[in-house]
Design a protein around this motif. Structure first.
Motif, PDB file in Angstrom:
ATOM      1  N   UNK A   1       0.834  -1.203   0.000  1.00 14.67           N
ATOM      2  CA  UNK A   1       0.000   0.000   0.000  1.00 14.67           C
ATOM      3  C   UNK A   1       0.867   1.250   0.000  1.00 14.67           C
ATOM      4  N   UNK A   2       1.928   1.246   0.804  1.00 13.05           N
ATOM      5  CA  UNK A   2       2.830   2.391   0.831  1.00 13.05           C
ATOM      6  C   UNK A   2       3.518   2.580  -0.523  1.00 13.05           C
ATOM      7  N   UNK A   3       3.841   1.463  -1.194  1.00 10.68           N
ATOM      8  CA  UNK A   3       4.448   1.564  -2.527  1.00 10.68           C
ATOM      9  C   UNK A   3       3.498   2.274  -3.492  1.00 10.68           C
ATOM     10  N   UNK A   4       2.198   1.976  -3.374  1.00 13.07           N
ATOM     11  CA  UNK A   4       1.228   2.661  -4.210  1.00 13.07           C
ATOM     12  C   UNK A   4       1.051   4.112  -3.820  1.00 13.07           C
ATOM     13  N   UNK A   5       1.115   4.380  -2.543  1.00 10.95           N
ATOM     14  CA  UNK A   5       0.914   5.749  -2.052  1.00 10.95           C
ATOM     15  C   UNK A   5       2.002   6.692  -2.556  1.00 10.95           C
ATOM     16  N   UNK A   6       3.256   6.205  -2.578  1.00  9.68           N
ATOM     17  CA  UNK A   6       4.378   7.028  -3.026  1.00  9.68           C
ATOM     18  C   UNK A   6       4.862   6.604  -4.410  1.00  9.68           C
TER      19      UNK A   6
END
Length: 241
Positions: A184-189
């Motif tokens: 999810x963090x990879x998608x966020x940034x």
């Protein structure tokens, strides 16, 4: 034994100690291929295809909260080992509040009450104890690291108090939640990560520079917030460390 392997940069070596560059670049190529074929498409699906650092969906936020809450006891232990009783108590209180009032950590009640998440690890504990940073490393799947951080990762496997009280199925669920949170963090940034991995002339050198700058800044002043003047990129670990 792991700590004994932490090398020290020779005199005049400069800010980057990378004697394993050849191996690191091979691992970096593997990680970038894995990101391109698996992690990036999956993260875009989870984040709805935005990838520009926007607001997370309610479901994604719940998953991130749950994963972060499971790490709070381990962070409390590390803060104790660092001699920081205030942050150790805050992490313990965060875990208690979010586990009880936040429905097993699905909601960040403690954050709403003015107790923000506190991210630390045994690598930082070793830094407090005076262990040298060692050489830069890039680990398969896990991404950028240093010899000290890698040794800390090994110890972190055993220092979470929850490991002794959770059942096997609960541990698997906890691990899955942490992995999902990283995706999810990879998608966020996603936009910023893509610019480094796929738009840089030398993505390995850029990744190395960003990671070391941010990691050193975090260890030197844990209370400070990074600014555009301090770093090339606003987050610590391009692979969700």
């Amino acid at each position: 034994m792991a700590l004994a392997g932490c090398s020290v940069a020779p005199e005049g070596a400069g800010p980057v100690h990378d004697p394993y560059e050849s191996q690191n670049r091979s691992v970096h190529d593997f990680n970038r291929s894995l990101d391109r074929s698996v992690v990036r498409p999956l993260s875009r699906g989870v984040s709805g295809g935005g990838g520009g650092g926007g607001e997370q969906s309610d479901l994604a936020l719940v998953v991130v909260n749950f994963g972060e809450n499971l790490g709070a006891p381990q962070q409390a232990v590390n803060r104790l080992l660092q001699g920081d009783l205030r942050r150790a108590g805050r992490n313990a209180l965060r875990f208690t509040l979010n586990t009880t009032l936040g429905f097993a950590g699905l909601f960040d009640v403690a954050g709403d009450m003015g107790l923000p998440a506190d991210d630390t690890d045994f690598g930082q504990t070793l830094h407090v104890w005076g262990v040298p940073e060692g050489a830069y490393q890039e680990l398969p799947i896990l991404g950028p690291s240093t010899e000290r951080r890698t040794a800390g990762r090994v110890v972190d496997i055993f220092t979470n108090p929850l490991g002794s009280v959770l059942s096997e199925s609960e541990r698997r669920a906890a691990f899955g939640a942490r992995i999902a949170g990283e995706v999810i963090d990879r998608g966020r940034y996603g936009g910023a990560v893509d610019s480094v991995l796929y738009d840089s002339a030398d993505s390995y050198a850029q990744t190395r520079l960003i990671y070391l700058q941010n990691r050193r800044f975090e260890l030197s002043d844990p209370d400070a917030s990074p600014s555009e003047d301090d770093f090339t990129d606003p987050y610590e670990d391009l692979y969700g460390e």
